[in-house]
Design a protein around this motif. Structure first.
Motif, PDB file in Angstrom:
ATOM      1  N   GLN A  80      44.560  50.356  42.064  1.00 45.21           N
ATOM      2  CA  GLN A  80      45.896  50.925  42.150  1.00 45.21           C
ATOM      3  C   GLN A  80      46.622  50.400  43.383  1.00 45.21           C
ATOM      4  OE1 GLN A  80      47.402  52.742  39.903  1.00 45.21           O
ATOM      5  NE2 GLN A  80      45.644  52.785  38.548  1.00 45.21           N
ATOM      6  N   ALA A  81      45.903  50.214  44.489  1.00 46.90           N
ATOM      7  CA  ALA A  81      46.543  49.727  45.713  1.00 46.90           C
ATOM      8  C   ALA A  81      47.123  48.335  45.510  1.00 46.90           C
ATOM      9  CB  ALA A  81      45.540  49.728  46.862  1.00 46.90           C
ATOM     10  N   TRP A  82      46.399  47.495  44.784  1.00 46.93           N
ATOM     11  CA  TRP A  82      46.907  46.146  44.512  1.00 46.93           C
ATOM     12  C   TRP A  82      48.196  46.232  43.709  1.00 46.93           C
ATOM     13  CZ3 TRP A  82      45.038  41.527  46.324  1.00 46.93           C
ATOM     14  CH2 TRP A  82      43.809  41.580  46.995  1.00 46.93           C
ATOM     15  N   LYS A  83      48.238  47.113  42.713  1.00 48.38           N
ATOM     16  CA  LYS A  83      49.445  47.273  41.901  1.00 48.38           C
ATOM     17  C   LYS A  83      50.612  47.775  42.747  1.00 48.38           C
ATOM     18  CE  LYS A  83      47.756  48.156  37.231  1.00 48.38           C
ATOM     19  NZ  LYS A  83      47.830  49.092  36.101  1.00 48.38           N
ATOM     20  N   MET A 105      44.673  38.954  42.271  1.00 48.16           N
ATOM     21  CA  MET A 105      44.266  39.958  41.290  1.00 48.16           C
ATOM     22  C   MET A 105      43.604  39.294  40.087  1.00 48.16           C
ATOM     23  SD  MET A 105      47.648  42.424  41.502  1.00 48.16           S
ATOM     24  CE  MET A 105      47.102  43.615  40.287  1.00 48.16           C
ATOM     25  N   LYS A 106      44.155  38.171  39.658  1.00 50.31           N
ATOM     26  CA  LYS A 106      43.567  37.444  38.538  1.00 50.31           C
ATOM     27  C   LYS A 106      42.192  36.918  38.910  1.00 50.31           C
ATOM     28  CE  LYS A 106      44.480  33.636  35.328  1.00 50.31           C
ATOM     29  NZ  LYS A 106      45.428  32.551  34.947  1.00 50.31           N
ATOM     30  N   GLY A 107      42.056  36.428  40.150  1.00 48.53           N
ATOM     31  CA  GLY A 107      40.757  35.933  40.614  1.00 48.53           C
ATOM     32  C   GLY A 107      39.725  37.027  40.699  1.00 48.53           C
ATOM     33  N   ASN A 108      40.164  38.233  41.103  1.00 45.05           N
ATOM     34  CA  ASN A 108      39.243  39.371  41.157  1.00 45.05           C
ATOM     35  C   ASN A 108      38.662  39.675  39.791  1.00 45.05           C
ATOM     36  OD1 ASN A 108      39.684  39.684  43.863  1.00 45.05           O
ATOM     37  ND2 ASN A 108      41.159  41.348  43.645  1.00 45.05           N
ATOM     38  N   VAL A 109      39.508  39.610  38.763  1.00 43.39           N
ATOM     39  CA  VAL A 109      39.052  39.886  37.404  1.00 43.39           C
ATOM     40  C   VAL A 109      38.013  38.865  36.975  1.00 43.39           C
ATOM     41  CG1 VAL A 109      39.743  40.013  34.990  1.00 43.39           C
ATOM     42  CG2 VAL A 109      41.205  40.995  36.753  1.00 43.39           C
ATOM     43  N   GLN A 110      38.276  37.576  37.251  1.00 46.40           N
ATOM     44  CA  GLN A 110      37.351  36.526  36.837  1.00 46.40           C
ATOM     45  C   GLN A 110      36.031  36.630  37.576  1.00 46.40           C
ATOM     46  OE1 GLN A 110      39.701  33.044  37.619  1.00 46.40           O
ATOM     47  NE2 GLN A 110      40.845  33.205  35.711  1.00 46.40           N
ATOM     48  N   VAL A 122      40.297  46.736  33.599  1.00 44.52           N
ATOM     49  CA  VAL A 122      40.774  47.383  32.381  1.00 44.52           C
ATOM     50  C   VAL A 122      42.217  47.813  32.531  1.00 44.52           C
ATOM     51  CG1 VAL A 122      40.445  49.349  30.846  1.00 44.52           C
ATOM     52  CG2 VAL A 122      38.473  48.107  31.712  1.00 44.52           C
ATOM     53  N   GLU A 123      42.558  48.330  33.750  1.00 41.60           N
ATOM     54  CA  GLU A 123      43.938  48.735  33.967  1.00 41.60           C
ATOM     55  C   GLU A 123      44.888  47.544  33.867  1.00 41.60           C
ATOM     56  OE1 GLU A 123      43.524  50.574  37.707  1.00 41.60           O
ATOM     57  OE2 GLU A 123      43.013  52.536  36.887  1.00 41.60           O
ATOM     58  N   MET A 124      44.448  46.375  34.364  1.00 43.15           N
ATOM     59  CA  MET A 124      45.297  45.189  34.276  1.00 43.15           C
ATOM     60  C   MET A 124      45.428  44.726  32.829  1.00 43.15           C
ATOM     61  SD  MET A 124      43.896  43.162  37.623  1.00 43.15           S
ATOM     62  CE  MET A 124      44.895  41.735  37.259  1.00 43.15           C
ATOM     63  N   LEU A 125      44.315  44.776  32.086  1.00 41.20           N
ATOM     64  CA  LEU A 125      44.382  44.413  30.667  1.00 41.20           C
ATOM     65  C   LEU A 125      45.274  45.390  29.922  1.00 41.20           C
ATOM     66  CD1 LEU A 125      40.631  43.558  30.069  1.00 41.20           C
ATOM     67  CD2 LEU A 125      42.529  41.954  29.983  1.00 41.20           C
ATOM     68  N   GLU A 126      45.177  46.649  30.335  1.00 37.64           N
ATOM     69  CA  GLU A 126      45.994  47.686  29.708  1.00 37.64           C
ATOM     70  C   GLU A 126      47.480  47.398  29.902  1.00 37.64           C
ATOM     71  OE1 GLU A 126      47.163  52.214  30.974  1.00 37.64           O
ATOM     72  OE2 GLU A 126      45.162  51.451  31.378  1.00 37.64           O
ATOM     73  N   ALA A 127      47.835  46.989  31.142  1.00 40.67           N
ATOM     74  CA  ALA A 127      49.233  46.692  31.403  1.00 40.67           C
ATOM     75  C   ALA A 127      49.712  45.520  30.554  1.00 40.67           C
ATOM     76  CB  ALA A 127      49.414  46.373  32.890  1.00 40.67           C
ATOM     77  N   ALA A 128      48.796  44.538  30.344  1.00 42.08           N
ATOM     78  CA  ALA A 128      49.174  43.378  29.548  1.00 42.08           C
ATOM     79  C   ALA A 128      49.297  43.719  28.071  1.00 42.08           C
ATOM     80  CB  ALA A 128      48.137  42.265  29.735  1.00 42.08           C
ATOM     81  N   ALA A 129      48.373  44.542  27.569  1.00 38.83           N
ATOM     82  CA  ALA A 129      48.397  44.879  26.154  1.00 38.83           C
ATOM     83  C   ALA A 129      49.477  45.892  25.831  1.00 38.83           C
ATOM     84  CB  ALA A 129      47.034  45.424  25.717  1.00 38.83           C
TER      85      ALA A 129
END
Length: 1044
Positions: A80-83, A105-110, A122-129
């Motif tokens: 959440q802090a990153w967002k 943020m993308k690098g963190n996911v990978q 999951v929250e980032m994927l959620e925002a994208a979907a």
């Protein structure tokens, strides 16, 4: 029994954000902090469940980038802090930083893909979907984690199995696996049936549908539909951690849980295996195998299909000599290597052994801090025990009459500590057993449940008052001492199970032990033959506390260590804030209640020691003689202890040395304790009181009238301290959330003629109309000299405040309105205020958008002959060079203003030049000038140097965080020749100074007769530069006292 599960994730820290925060300049950093206000966050961030974190402005204002990252880590869950940071950067139009944060943020996911998506992913994927919702994870430091809510999303992360879909039918399996299931089922059921539950303890072993659903979600507590490989089940003693673990195992052996996910599930009881000799991991997991040939090779070939349930991990932590030993030593990876069991389990937990296996660990809350460093990407599940609905069901099965149950629960709710303890089923049984006694009547309920100690004391007294035990009268005192010493020794060694050797060593006799069994005070150990354990940890804690108040034989008194042990516990709880000993210390104070002690003496055939109170008061006097005693104490915890005793005379004697109290009141328990104790702090000078939750208005519509009255009575008692305590001169209500009734009580106290409050601070008080009521009460108050309303959105309230302060009887000297959303228009009212009164000498207006137009209005007031202002704070008010022209003109006419703070304004060289027109006059009375972070250079420094040659009144000059460079500092040093005898403090932090100007600084240090403080922090001075400065410091002519 049903259990409530709440979750949080271990997310590490958000300090990965630090480089991006460091990249901000000072103005961007201040703007960033402003954007962290909830009303700003709403524009670009959707908080989980709509709860926007509130970071105290005092903390934000003082935070540098590093500490700001820590605040983000504290108030926002991982991810959440990153967002939030990304949203703020977008609001500030910092395009390049936005791109860098997105890439990170993308690098963190990978980076985390190998371990499966985290909640952040999951929250980032959620925002994208755009159509998948997941629950935010709860921070473990929060006092009241939110319960799991049903998911509405239907999108699954690609490649992750849906763990909630369980097959009710078992697949065809190998014969050895089937036999293993059968043996484990028989073993667990036997263990379950052998538990010595009290006969009237209503306990249902069968699992409800809701519990089964919770078990299904156990391996995916965050509902991300991804596998969490380490799940840590956390909870207080007796709330159902082991029950949950056993239920999970039983459901697997019955073929209704985890069937597709795990081929084998192993149940490891730490209490049972901690005493084993050295063994191998292969032998350890073969202990429960139907025959001697466990398929170890099969286990090793599919580690991802294994689940290890490790129950009671605190037993392993206890067996280690120190917390450091949990993380030292070489990794254990060999299944066949013989090692101590603790080493094997630690290697399993650290993912050194079977790294692909899934772990389900249960542990008591107070030991989590020791376990966390050993875990890899854990997910924590908090077991909260009985819910309010469960309590109702449990009490109904004991009392049957719903009106009686409601009356009992209503009374118990008044004792928050006891009510929260009832989340443990055995505590519920204790309460019910106590209140079911025939001689208990409704009028006894209040006295019995007033404190937790009183209920336990009544419970044990009632059991033994008519007990028939084959024990001589003279043997009773010795047996109680033996039991209490056993309990205390167990807690010293963090041991909760005792073998026959322990009981014999303490001298416990068989008839007495049988009586303890009969009354369910102790029970047989579940997985240790011949061992006993207290039925609930609270029983052990009660008798441990009792060991300090029992009278000892006269011949043992000279050698008694009890007074020293008592002081150790008091120091641990009241000074070091050790949670482990808190229940014991609370029981100890509770047992000091005189009528309670007499009741125990009569019922238990023992004698309480009169020396205990003397020793306690002696310890309190010794502590009171120490410097800053009130700050060393955990004052609120001391209040809890004294409230537990209900002894007014003890409270008066223990609190006589308290001068300053800082109280945060989140609930009724703290409110009642503060009400009981504050009236006895007769020497109290300063009170900080923060009502941090809506305790005074929470659930007023659903609470019983008596409970509301109880809370308001406690609050009014606290307010009355302002009237009855003649030494109380400072009151701080910052960060309080009040309501109409509580404000009324406060106002009545403040306007009482006997109230001696001189300094009132109300930062971030809500709702804001509270300030209007307070200021109306303070109108004409001749005692009030300091008023701080900073960090409140005053708006239209400003004219009302200033009008009230114009009263002829008012004697206000200090007014602080920092960060109050003031504008240039507000300065018109302030200007009229300053010209109407002559007693206000200090005005703080920092962090308001006053701008140049506002300063123009203020400066008109500064030139008025009635203006007596001596100190003016205008930091970060969005001022420019025009403001300096107005201030310069005012300084030429004003003879009272001696201190001016203009830091964090973009004044530039032009603005400094305007100021120096006045500063260069010998008759300018300014003594302190803060120009740190004002965006000027060596040219501005040249103007300052010329001004100082003519002005010998300036004593404090802060020029930090300006690009002065070596040339600017050299010009300044030339002005500070021996003839300049005024300047004693000079700030040059972060001014891009190098070694090149150290010789000039050294010359000033050697010759100046006045300079005692010099700040050079944040400048690149090499070894030679420091050496040059040190050479000057050694000279006898150097007067410097502090070098930063």
């Amino acid at each position: 029994m049903s259990f409530s599960v709440t979750t949080w994730a271990d997310g590490g820290t958000n300090q990965g954000l630090l480089p991006y925060l460091v990249a901000l300049d000072q103005y961007q950093l201040e703007e960033f902090k402003l954007c962290l206000e909830p009303r700003q966050l709403m524009d670009f961030w959707s908080a989980p469940q709509g709860h926007f974190p509130h970071i105290p402005w005092a903390n934000l204002r003082a935070a540098d980038p590093f500490n700001l990252s820590l605040l983000l880590d504290e108030h926002f869950p991982k991810g959440q802090a990153w967002k939030v940071v990304l949203g703020i950067f977008q609001t500030m139009n910092l395009t390049s930083l936005c791109e860098e944060v997105r890439a990170k943020m993308k690098g963190n996911v990978q980076t985390q893909e190998l371990q499966g998506p985290t909640q952040e992913d999951v929250e980032m994927l959620e925002a994208a979907a755009g159509n998948m919702q997941t629950q935010g994870c709860q921070d473990p430091n929060q006092e009241e984690p939110e319960e799991l809510e049903e998911e509405t999303g239907n999108v699954q992360v690609q490649g992750c199995q849906d763990l909630n879909q369980e097959e009710p039918e078992m697949l065809e399996e190998a014969d050895h696996r089937r036999k293993y299931r059968e043996k484990m089922k028989a073993k667990l059921l036997e263990t379950w049936d052998n538990v010595d539950w009290p006969k009237d303890h209503v306990y249902i072993r069968n699992t409800s549908e809701g519990e089964h659903e919770e078990l299904q979600r156990l391996l995916d507590p965050k509902r991300t539909r991804t596998q969490a490989q380490t799940i840590v089940v956390v909870g207080k003693a007796g709330v159902g951690k082991t029950t949950l673990a056993m239920q999970a195992m039983l459901h697997w052996v019955n073929g209704v849980l985890f069937q597709e996910r795990f081929s084998y599930v192993f149940f490891l009881s730490c209490h049972k295996i901690r005493y084993m000799k050295e063994t191998s991991f292969a032998e350890l997991i073969s202990l429960d195998w139907p025959d001697s040939d466990a398929p170890i090779e099969e286990f090793m070939s599919q580690p991802e299909k294994l689940l290890f349930i490790i129950d009671g991990f605190e037993e392993i932590i206890i067996s280690e000599p120190s917390s450091e030993s949990l993380n030292d030593g070489s990794p254990c990876t060999d299944w066949y290597q013989e090692l101590p069991v603790t080493k094997i389990l630690l290697s399993l937990v650290k993912k050194e052994l079977v790294p692909l296996a899934t772990l389900l660990i249960t542990i008591k809350t107070c030991f989590v801090i020791d376990l966390k460093p050993s875990l890899v990407n854990p997910c924590f599940v908090q077991i909260t025990g009985f819910t309010e609905e469960d309590l109702w069901v449990y009490f109904m099965r004991h009392f049957e009459d719903s009106r009686e149950v409601e009356k009992i629960l209503q009374q118990i709710r008044k004792n928050e500590n006891l009510f929260h303890s009832c989340s443990a089923p055995m505590v519920c049984w204790t309460v019910c057993s106590c209140l079911k006694q025939s001689k208990v009547r409704y009028y006894d309920l209040q006295s019995i449940t007033q404190t937790t100690t009183s209920l336990y004391a009544y419970f044990f007294s009632n059991l033994f008052s008519t007990a028939e035990v084959d024990l001589a009268d003279e043997s009773w005192p010795g047996q109680w001492r033996a039991l209490c010493n056993l309990a205390m020794e167990g807690l010293w060694s963090i041991n909760f199970t005792f073998d026959r050797e322990d009981t014999e060593l303490e001298g416990l006799e068989v008839p007495f032990i049988d009586c303890l069994y009969k009354f369910n005070i102790i029970q047989k150990g579940n997985d240790c033959r011949g061992c006993i354990t207290f039925t609930h940890l609270s029983f052990q804690e009660f008798f441990a506390a009792m060991s300090f108040v029992l009278e000892e034989p006269r011949e043992l008194l000279p050698h008694s260590t009890k007074p020293q042990e008592m002081k150790i516990l008091l120091r641990d709880v009241l000074l070091n804030k050790e949670a482990y000993w808190t229940p014991v210390v609370l029981f100890f104070f509770g047992l000091l209640k005189k009528n309670l002690a007499r009741e125990l003496e009569d019922a238990l055939h023992c004698k309480m020691s009169p020396r205990v109170m003397e020793e306690l008061l002696k310890w309190g006097e010794e502590l009171g003689k120490a410097e800053s005693a009130s700050l060393q104490f955990h004052v609120l915890q001391l209040f809890h202890c004294l409230h537990e005793s209900q002894e007014e005379d003890l409270a008066k004697k223990m609190l006589g040395h308290i001068f300053e109290v800082d109280l945060n009141i989140p609930g009724d328990e703290e409110l009642q304790a503060s009400s009981f104790c504050l009236k006895h702090c007769k020497r109290l000078n300063k009170l900080r009181l923060s009502v941090s939750s809506h305790i005074l208005e929470r659930d007023l519509e659903i609470l019983e009238t008596s409970e509301v009255d109880s809370r308001m009575h406690a609050w009014n008692s606290i307010c009355s301290t302002l009237v009855t305590n003649e030494n109380l001169h400072e009151l701080d209500l910052s960060n309080s959330k009040l309501h109409a009734s509580s404000v009324k009580g406060l106002c009545l106290a403040l306007k009482n003629p006997r109230c001696k409050v001189q300094k009132l601070t109300c930062k971030s008080v809500t709702p804001e109309w509270v300030l209007q009521d307070l200021i109306l009460v303070l109108q004409g108050n001749s005692k009030l000299t300091h008023l701080n309303f900073s960090s409140n959105k005053l708006g239209a309230t400003v004219p009302l405040i200033l009008k009230a302060l114009k009263h002829s009887a008012c004697n206000l000297k200090y007014l602080c309105l920092e960060k109050c959303s003031l504008s240039a228009a507000s300065c018109q009212d302030l200007a009229l205020f300053l010209t109407s009164i002559q007693h206000v000498t200090r005005l703080c207006l920092g962090f308001n958008q006053l701008q140049d137009d506002g300063i123009k209005l203020l400066c008109a007031a500064l030139t008025h002959p009635k203006c007596a202002l001596e100190r003016l704070e205008l930091w970060f008010c969005q001022l420019g060079a025009p403001s300096c022209r107005y201030l310069s003109d005012a300084l030429l006419q004003n003879r009272s203003l001696a201190h001016l703070n203009l830091s964090k304004n973009r004044l530039g060289d032009e603005g400094v030049k305007f100021l120096c027109e006045a500063l260069g006059r010998p008759d300018c009375n300014l003594q302190s000038l803060n120009l740190s972070g004002c965006s000027f250079t060596r040219e501005g420094c040249r103007e300052l140097a010329n001004a100082l040659r003519h002005n010998h009144n300036v004593k404090i000059l802060d020029l930090g965080q300006n690009d002065l460079q070596d040339e600017g500092v050299k010009l300044l040093c030339e002005a500070l020749k021996p003839s300049h005898r005024a300047l004693h403090t000079l700030g040059l932090a972060k001014c891009n100074v190098t070694t090149a100007c150290c010789q000039h600084l050294s010359s000033v240090l050697s010759s100046s007769k006045s300079l005692v403080n010099l700040n050079l922090l944040g400048n690149e001075l090499d070894h030679d530069g420091v050496k040059t400065l040190c050479k000057a410091l050694r000279k006898s002519t150097c007067r410097l006292q502090k070098l930063g």
